[in-house]
Design a protein around this motif. Structure first.
Motif, PDB file in Angstrom:
ATOM      1  N   ILE A   3       0.880  -1.375   0.085  1.00 34.91           N
ATOM      2  CA  ILE A   3       0.197   0.091   0.030  1.00 34.91           C
ATOM      3  C   ILE A   3       0.743   1.174  -0.009  1.00 34.91           C
ATOM      4  O   ILE A   3       0.613   2.231  -0.524  1.00 34.91           O
ATOM      5  CB  ILE A   3      -0.886  -0.175   1.222  1.00 34.91           C
ATOM      6  CG1 ILE A   3      -1.917  -1.256   0.944  1.00 34.91           C
ATOM      7  CG2 ILE A   3      -1.813   1.290   1.162  1.00 34.91           C
ATOM      8  CD1 ILE A   3      -2.918  -1.514   2.201  1.00 34.91           C
ATOM      9  N   ALA A   4       1.866   1.155   0.733  1.00 36.90           N
ATOM     10  CA  ALA A   4       3.033   2.445   0.643  1.00 36.90           C
ATOM     11  C   ALA A   4       3.864   2.468  -0.726  1.00 36.90           C
ATOM     12  O   ALA A   4       4.320   3.518  -1.018  1.00 36.90           O
ATOM     13  CB  ALA A   4       4.087   2.060   1.975  1.00 36.90           C
TER      14      ALA A   4
ATOM     15  N   PRO B 262     -13.658   2.562   0.605  1.00 41.19           N
ATOM     16  CA  PRO B 262     -13.675   3.538  -0.588  1.00 41.19           C
ATOM     17  C   PRO B 262     -12.402   4.051  -0.711  1.00 41.19           C
ATOM     18  O   PRO B 262     -11.776   4.481  -1.925  1.00 41.19           O
ATOM     19  CB  PRO B 262     -14.766   4.367  -0.288  1.00 41.19           C
ATOM     20  CG  PRO B 262     -15.558   3.442   0.646  1.00 41.19           C
ATOM     21  CD  PRO B 262     -14.848   2.854   1.443  1.00 41.19           C
ATOM     22  N   SER B 263     -11.712   4.705   0.222  1.00 39.88           N
ATOM     23  CA  SER B 263     -10.512   5.391   0.215  1.00 39.88           C
ATOM     24  C   SER B 263      -9.322   4.615  -0.602  1.00 39.88           C
ATOM     25  O   SER B 263      -8.648   5.255  -1.315  1.00 39.88           O
ATOM     26  CB  SER B 263     -10.039   5.709   1.433  1.00 39.88           C
ATOM     27  OG  SER B 263     -10.653   6.731   2.346  1.00 39.88           O
ATOM     28  N   PHE B 264      -9.279   3.264  -0.457  1.00 43.63           N
ATOM     29  CA  PHE B 264      -8.182   2.536  -0.985  1.00 43.63           C
ATOM     30  C   PHE B 264      -8.437   2.421  -2.599  1.00 43.63           C
ATOM     31  O   PHE B 264      -7.566   2.690  -3.292  1.00 43.63           O
ATOM     32  CB  PHE B 264      -8.100   1.003  -0.197  1.00 43.63           C
ATOM     33  CG  PHE B 264      -7.179   0.191  -1.039  1.00 43.63           C
ATOM     34  CD1 PHE B 264      -5.709   0.465  -0.715  1.00 43.63           C
ATOM     35  CD2 PHE B 264      -7.395  -0.736  -1.738  1.00 43.63           C
ATOM     36  CE1 PHE B 264      -4.689  -0.221  -1.381  1.00 43.63           C
ATOM     37  CE2 PHE B 264      -6.289  -1.739  -2.324  1.00 43.63           C
ATOM     38  CZ  PHE B 264      -4.886  -1.417  -2.115  1.00 43.63           C
ATOM     39  N   ALA B 265      -9.747   2.072  -2.968  1.00 46.09           N
ATOM     40  CA  ALA B 265     -10.199   2.133  -4.372  1.00 46.09           C
ATOM     41  C   ALA B 265      -9.925   3.538  -4.953  1.00 46.09           C
ATOM     42  O   ALA B 265      -9.427   3.689  -6.218  1.00 46.09           O
ATOM     43  CB  ALA B 265     -11.498   1.683  -4.562  1.00 46.09           C
ATOM     44  N   GLU B 266     -10.270   4.706  -4.388  1.00 52.68           N
ATOM     45  CA  GLU B 266      -9.823   6.031  -4.494  1.00 52.68           C
ATOM     46  C   GLU B 266      -8.681   6.055  -5.087  1.00 52.68           C
ATOM     47  O   GLU B 266      -8.262   6.904  -5.982  1.00 52.68           O
ATOM     48  CB  GLU B 266     -10.467   6.827  -3.690  1.00 52.68           C
ATOM     49  CG  GLU B 266     -10.671   8.321  -4.322  1.00 52.68           C
ATOM     50  CD  GLU B 266     -11.120   9.357  -3.152  1.00 52.68           C
ATOM     51  OE1 GLU B 266     -11.031   8.947  -1.853  1.00 52.68           O
ATOM     52  OE2 GLU B 266     -11.687  10.302  -3.409  1.00 52.68           O
TER      53      GLU B 266
ATOM     54  N   SER C 237     -15.547  -9.317 -10.452  1.00 55.25           N
ATOM     55  CA  SER C 237     -17.146  -9.378 -10.857  1.00 55.25           C
ATOM     56  C   SER C 237     -17.694  -8.349  -9.617  1.00 55.25           C
ATOM     57  O   SER C 237     -18.804  -7.894  -9.959  1.00 55.25           O
ATOM     58  CB  SER C 237     -17.500 -10.684 -10.595  1.00 55.25           C
ATOM     59  OG  SER C 237     -17.440 -11.260  -9.460  1.00 55.25           O
ATOM     60  N   HIS C 238     -16.955  -8.152  -8.556  1.00 57.30           N
ATOM     61  CA  HIS C 238     -17.594  -7.319  -7.563  1.00 57.30           C
ATOM     62  C   HIS C 238     -16.752  -6.354  -6.846  1.00 57.30           C
ATOM     63  O   HIS C 238     -15.635  -6.938  -6.349  1.00 57.30           O
ATOM     64  CB  HIS C 238     -18.433  -8.358  -6.395  1.00 57.30           C
ATOM     65  CG  HIS C 238     -19.415  -9.246  -7.031  1.00 57.30           C
ATOM     66  ND1 HIS C 238     -19.255 -10.222  -7.664  1.00 57.30           N
ATOM     67  CD2 HIS C 238     -20.968  -8.950  -6.623  1.00 57.30           C
ATOM     68  CE1 HIS C 238     -20.437 -10.696  -7.922  1.00 57.30           C
ATOM     69  NE2 HIS C 238     -21.563 -10.142  -7.486  1.00 57.30           N
ATOM     70  N   PHE C 239     -17.133  -5.255  -6.478  1.00 56.79           N
ATOM     71  CA  PHE C 239     -16.306  -4.477  -5.638  1.00 56.79           C
ATOM     72  C   PHE C 239     -17.335  -4.235  -4.410  1.00 56.79           C
ATOM     73  O   PHE C 239     -18.635  -4.059  -4.450  1.00 56.79           O
ATOM     74  CB  PHE C 239     -16.257  -2.996  -5.975  1.00 56.79           C
ATOM     75  CG  PHE C 239     -15.226  -2.794  -7.141  1.00 56.79           C
ATOM     76  CD1 PHE C 239     -14.027  -2.551  -6.852  1.00 56.79           C
ATOM     77  CD2 PHE C 239     -15.492  -2.897  -8.616  1.00 56.79           C
ATOM     78  CE1 PHE C 239     -13.020  -2.340  -7.778  1.00 56.79           C
ATOM     79  CE2 PHE C 239     -14.732  -2.869  -9.555  1.00 56.79           C
ATOM     80  CZ  PHE C 239     -13.462  -2.495  -8.928  1.00 56.79           C
ATOM     81  N   LEU C 240     -16.896  -4.788  -3.112  1.00 54.47           N
ATOM     82  CA  LEU C 240     -17.695  -4.646  -2.031  1.00 54.47           C
ATOM     83  C   LEU C 240     -16.874  -3.581  -1.040  1.00 54.47           C
ATOM     84  O   LEU C 240     -15.896  -3.823  -0.420  1.00 54.47           O
ATOM     85  CB  LEU C 240     -17.734  -6.064  -1.268  1.00 54.47           C
ATOM     86  CG  LEU C 240     -18.212  -7.324  -2.041  1.00 54.47           C
ATOM     87  CD1 LEU C 240     -18.223  -8.706  -1.172  1.00 54.47           C
ATOM     88  CD2 LEU C 240     -20.007  -7.072  -2.408  1.00 54.47           C
TER      89      LEU C 240
ATOM     90  N   VAL D   3     -18.035   6.418   3.852  1.00 52.47           N
ATOM     91  CA  VAL D   3     -19.070   6.971   2.894  1.00 52.47           C
ATOM     92  C   VAL D   3     -18.296   6.827   1.380  1.00 52.47           C
ATOM     93  O   VAL D   3     -16.972   6.784   1.356  1.00 52.47           O
ATOM     94  CB  VAL D   3     -19.106   8.356   3.089  1.00 52.47           C
ATOM     95  CG1 VAL D   3     -19.830   8.964   1.829  1.00 52.47           C
ATOM     96  CG2 VAL D   3     -19.981   8.575   4.360  1.00 52.47           C
ATOM     97  N   LEU D   4     -18.950   6.170   0.505  1.00 47.72           N
ATOM     98  CA  LEU D   4     -18.662   5.925  -0.940  1.00 47.72           C
ATOM     99  C   LEU D   4     -18.957   7.065  -1.755  1.00 47.72           C
ATOM    100  O   LEU D   4     -20.079   7.446  -2.016  1.00 47.72           O
ATOM    101  CB  LEU D   4     -19.301   4.656  -1.448  1.00 47.72           C
ATOM    102  CG  LEU D   4     -19.073   4.375  -2.937  1.00 47.72           C
ATOM    103  CD1 LEU D   4     -17.346   3.990  -3.255  1.00 47.72           C
ATOM    104  CD2 LEU D   4     -19.738   3.061  -3.554  1.00 47.72           C
ATOM    105  N   PRO D   5     -17.984   7.905  -2.146  1.00 52.02           N
ATOM    106  CA  PRO D   5     -18.071   9.264  -2.980  1.00 52.02           C
ATOM    107  C   PRO D   5     -18.525   8.694  -4.364  1.00 52.02           C
ATOM    108  O   PRO D   5     -18.351   7.658  -4.942  1.00 52.02           O
ATOM    109  CB  PRO D   5     -16.852   9.704  -2.937  1.00 52.02           C
ATOM    110  CG  PRO D   5     -15.896   9.178  -2.010  1.00 52.02           C
ATOM    111  CD  PRO D   5     -16.456   7.682  -1.838  1.00 52.02           C
ATOM    112  N   ASN D   6     -19.708   9.610  -4.826  1.00 56.08           N
ATOM    113  CA  ASN D   6     -20.286   9.207  -6.188  1.00 56.08           C
ATOM    114  C   ASN D   6     -19.211   9.119  -7.112  1.00 56.08           C
ATOM    115  O   ASN D   6     -19.187   8.263  -7.923  1.00 56.08           O
ATOM    116  CB  ASN D   6     -21.089  10.298  -6.416  1.00 56.08           C
ATOM    117  CG  ASN D   6     -22.297  10.471  -5.483  1.00 56.08           C
ATOM    118  OD1 ASN D   6     -22.351  10.530  -4.447  1.00 56.08           O
ATOM    119  ND2 ASN D   6     -23.469  10.341  -6.153  1.00 56.08           N
ATOM    120  N   ALA D   7     -18.045  10.006  -7.075  1.00 56.06           N
ATOM    121  CA  ALA D   7     -17.049  10.041  -7.959  1.00 56.06           C
ATOM    122  C   ALA D   7     -16.323   8.627  -8.234  1.00 56.06           C
ATOM    123  O   ALA D   7     -15.902   8.216  -9.344  1.00 56.06           O
ATOM    124  CB  ALA D   7     -16.186  11.139  -7.998  1.00 56.06           C
ATOM    125  N   VAL D   8     -16.165   7.882  -7.182  1.00 57.01           N
ATOM    126  CA  VAL D   8     -15.327   6.886  -6.748  1.00 57.01           C
ATOM    127  C   VAL D   8     -16.304   5.538  -7.619  1.00 57.01           C
ATOM    128  O   VAL D   8     -15.797   5.005  -8.442  1.00 57.01           O
ATOM    129  CB  VAL D   8     -14.770   6.358  -5.653  1.00 57.01           C
ATOM    130  CG1 VAL D   8     -14.353   5.093  -5.719  1.00 57.01           C
ATOM    131  CG2 VAL D   8     -13.948   7.518  -5.009  1.00 57.01           C
TER     132      VAL D   8
END
Lengths: 527, 88
Positions: A234-235, A256-260, A277-280, A285-290
């Motif tokens: 991650i670093a 969500p931060s990690f996917a962002e 096949s799935h993002f869980l 909070v999941l931002p709309n833009a992500v």
């Protein structure tokens, strides 16, 4: 029972990989053999004279041995407390004391401070060597001929305990029973349909964060593989992307931060992970833009936004985010499909259920709800309650979250108190403030989140010092000193990044710290 | 190519904001990751601001921590990238 569901893969697909961490892999056959043998070893050498069901701390990072130790604890009749190495020694020691744990087991070294406390410790547990008898630490450790143990953790016994930030200055342990975990798994497995022996689950969250319960146990109950990314990955995004390209991940489980962060890279596309096949998502909070970015780049994948506090076993609701939802200006919903429980919107502190469209406190009722905090009956009584429906009385939890139902969808709006989420981590600001006030330099302290780009980005501490205000040149030295002292008791994600020294903390009319005044001050300083 | 000093000015500004201390300006050799001033999420802030303020697009996977360990190294990296864009 969950152990049966997990152990059967050792017969059905013994050579299938259950855990891959860099070059280290573990098969289902090895998981069963090692955890059976270690369970016997725990009963003989670790807790032989102790009371049954006293928890055992499992300390480490992303080693395969962590999974083996979790199951070995359960098979020996003891719930486990997963603690990541990012937890500093003093906080680990607090958890040792508060939990009354029987032992601490680790594939790594255990901090000297904890060893010196006298708790039973076994560090450097390396399984193949132990099994081959290369270096048994206490006589003959493992005997493969021993009979299989009966199931010692019942349906209503505690399976794991996760420690989260506590507002009084010390972490609190959320106890999750086998029933709660099994209820959660029944729901996610039915709703998000992983195929047996086919899926690869991303494991991004450390095991001490309950988001990891989702990928660990979805994998274990479906004969799936856990693909582990560690703190070094991650670093170093370059290494991370190499790992993802080799992963064949089909179920992405992260904050969500990690996917962002991954979306910032042009290479983060379906070509990198064609099986996905799935993002869980859960934990913040999941931002709309992500969501919109993921749906655009991974057209074949579903983006699922989930909601639930640690006290209700990872998540209790989820919703499949459509491109229209992501494109709208409205915040994304967090629930449509609901686990085997009820989610009510109530008057704060009350039991009156409010109608659809009205905002109130989210109360969760049903078998997913924890039995309470370990050894903290008063705190448990404050937020857990018995929910009466006719003759039926069920366990319920006041989340402190504000939300509402609208057109069959659940929306989250924030907190009633001073709990914040920062990069997916749940933080009680009061815990940081209590730790700051224990430092000899500090008279009083208030911590508030710094908001950038519409979300919490860091923490800022406003400090009134005991001595006269420090000279301007000494301000950064004092900030560094406080940060360094705090880092001995709090994990890195709870450390304020900024330290502002003020002569006194502003108060509201009723004598409480005026956080809004400080927040306005912070905003003004940024403009 | 960007005006003289714009890159270092923007980098110092955003680092001061993200790291929460002006020590990054006073000591350009300050180890940002080792001192806990910058983490993965701070790096994301930095990359977004560099794109917004300087128009230079950076992918996280082109970086490793050693290349971005200090304010000076970050500025050198961005200046080299800007110069490269100019040659093209």
């Amino acid at each position: 029972m969950l152990l049966q569901q997990i152990d059967r893969w050792a017969t059905l697909c013994p050579q299938r990989i259950v855990h891959q961490s860099r070059d280290e892999s573990l098969t289902y056959a090895e998981l069963k053999t090692y955890s059976d043998a270690l369970a016997h070893w725990i009963l003989r050498h670790v807790v032989s004279n102790r009371q049954p069901q006293v928890p055992i701390i499992v300390y480490g990072h992303k080693e395969a041995a962590m999974l083996v130790l979790f199951l070995a604890c359960i098979k020996s009749g003891h719930p486990y407390i997963p603690i990541d190495i990012s937890v500093p020694p003093e906080r680990l020691q607090q958890i040792v004391v508060r939990s009354g744990a029987a032992a601490i087991l680790s594939p790594r070294d255990i901090p000297d401070l904890v060893v010196a406390s006298g708790i039973v410790c076994q560090a450097q547990i390396h399984l193949p060597e132990w099994l081959s008898g290369a270096y048994p630490p206490q006589g003959s450790v493992l005997n493969e001929d021993e009979a299989e143990l009966p199931e010692l953790i019942g349906y209503d016994d505690v399976w794991y305990i996760i420690f989260t930030s506590g507002s009084t200055g010390e972490p609190k342990g959320v106890q999750i029973t086998q029933r709660a975990l099994a209820t959660f798994l029944d729901w996610v497995n039915r709703e998000y349909t992983p195929r047996p022996q086919q899926e690869v689950f991303l494991n991004q969250a450390p095991f001490s964060f309950d988001l990891s319960v989702m990928d660990v146990y979805m994998a274990l109950t479906n004969g799936g593989t856990l693909w582990s990314v560690d703190q070094t990955h991650i670093a170093n995004p370059r290494e991370l992307f190499q790992s993802l390209a080799a992963s064949d991940v089909s179920y992405w489980v992260s904050t969500p931060s990690f996917a962002e962060m991954c979306l910032l890279d042009r290479g983060f596309t379906a070509e990198l992970m064609p099986q996905l096949s799935h993002f869980l998502f859960c934990g913040e909070v999941l931002p709309n833009a992500v969501a919109a970015g993921l749906l655009q780049r991974f057209a074949q994948a579903d983006v699922i936004n989930m909601y639930g506090p640690t006290e209700c076993t990872v998540a209790v609701s989820g919703v499949n985010i459509t491109p229209d939802m992501a494109a709208s200006n409205l915040p994304l919903p967090v629930g449509q499909s609901i686990a085997a429980c009820q989610i009510y919107i109530c008057e704060p502190e009350g039991r009156t259920v409010l109608p659809s469209g009205v905002h109130g406190e989210i109360v969760i009722v049903g078998p997913n709800v924890s039995i309470g905090y370990l050894h903290q009956p008063e705190l448990t009584e404050r937020v857990f309650l018995q929910w009466q429906e006719g003759e039926l009385s069920r366990q319920a939890y006041r989340t402190g979250d504000i939300g509402y139902w609208q057109d069959g969808l659940l929306y989250y709006q924030g907190r009633r108190d001073f709990q914040v989420k920062l990069h997916g981590y749940r933080i009680e600001l009061g815990e940081i403030e209590a730790q700051l006030r224990q430092l000899p330099e500090v008279e009083n302290a208030v911590v508030i989140p710094i908001v950038r780009r519409g979300k919490n980005a860091a923490l800022e501490a406003y400090i009134a010092l005991r001595s006269d205000p420090v000279m301007a040149t000494a301000v950064s030295d004092m900030g560094n000193l406080l940060r360094q002292k705090l880092s001995q008791v709090l994990p890195a994600y709870m450390l304020p990044q900024r330290y502002t020294f003020i002569s006194s903390i502003p108060l509201t009319a009723n004598g409480k710290a005026d956080r809004n005044a400080l927040r306005f001050k912070a905003v003004a300083a940024m403009q | 190519m960007l005006e003289d000093n714009k890159i270092s000015r923007v980098i110092f500004e955003v680092l001061t904001d993200v790291c929460g201390t002006d020590e990054v300006v006073r000591n350009p050799q300050l180890q940002l990751f080792a001192n806990g001033l910058l983490d993965s999420f701070g790096t994301v802030e930095l990359i977004l601001t560099i794109y917004e303020e300087l128009g230079i697009d950076i992918s996280p996977s082109e970086l490793d921590r050693e290349m971005w360990a200090t304010p000076e190294k970050i500025i050198n990296y961005i200046e080299a990238k800007d110069a490269e864009a100019k040659v093209k």
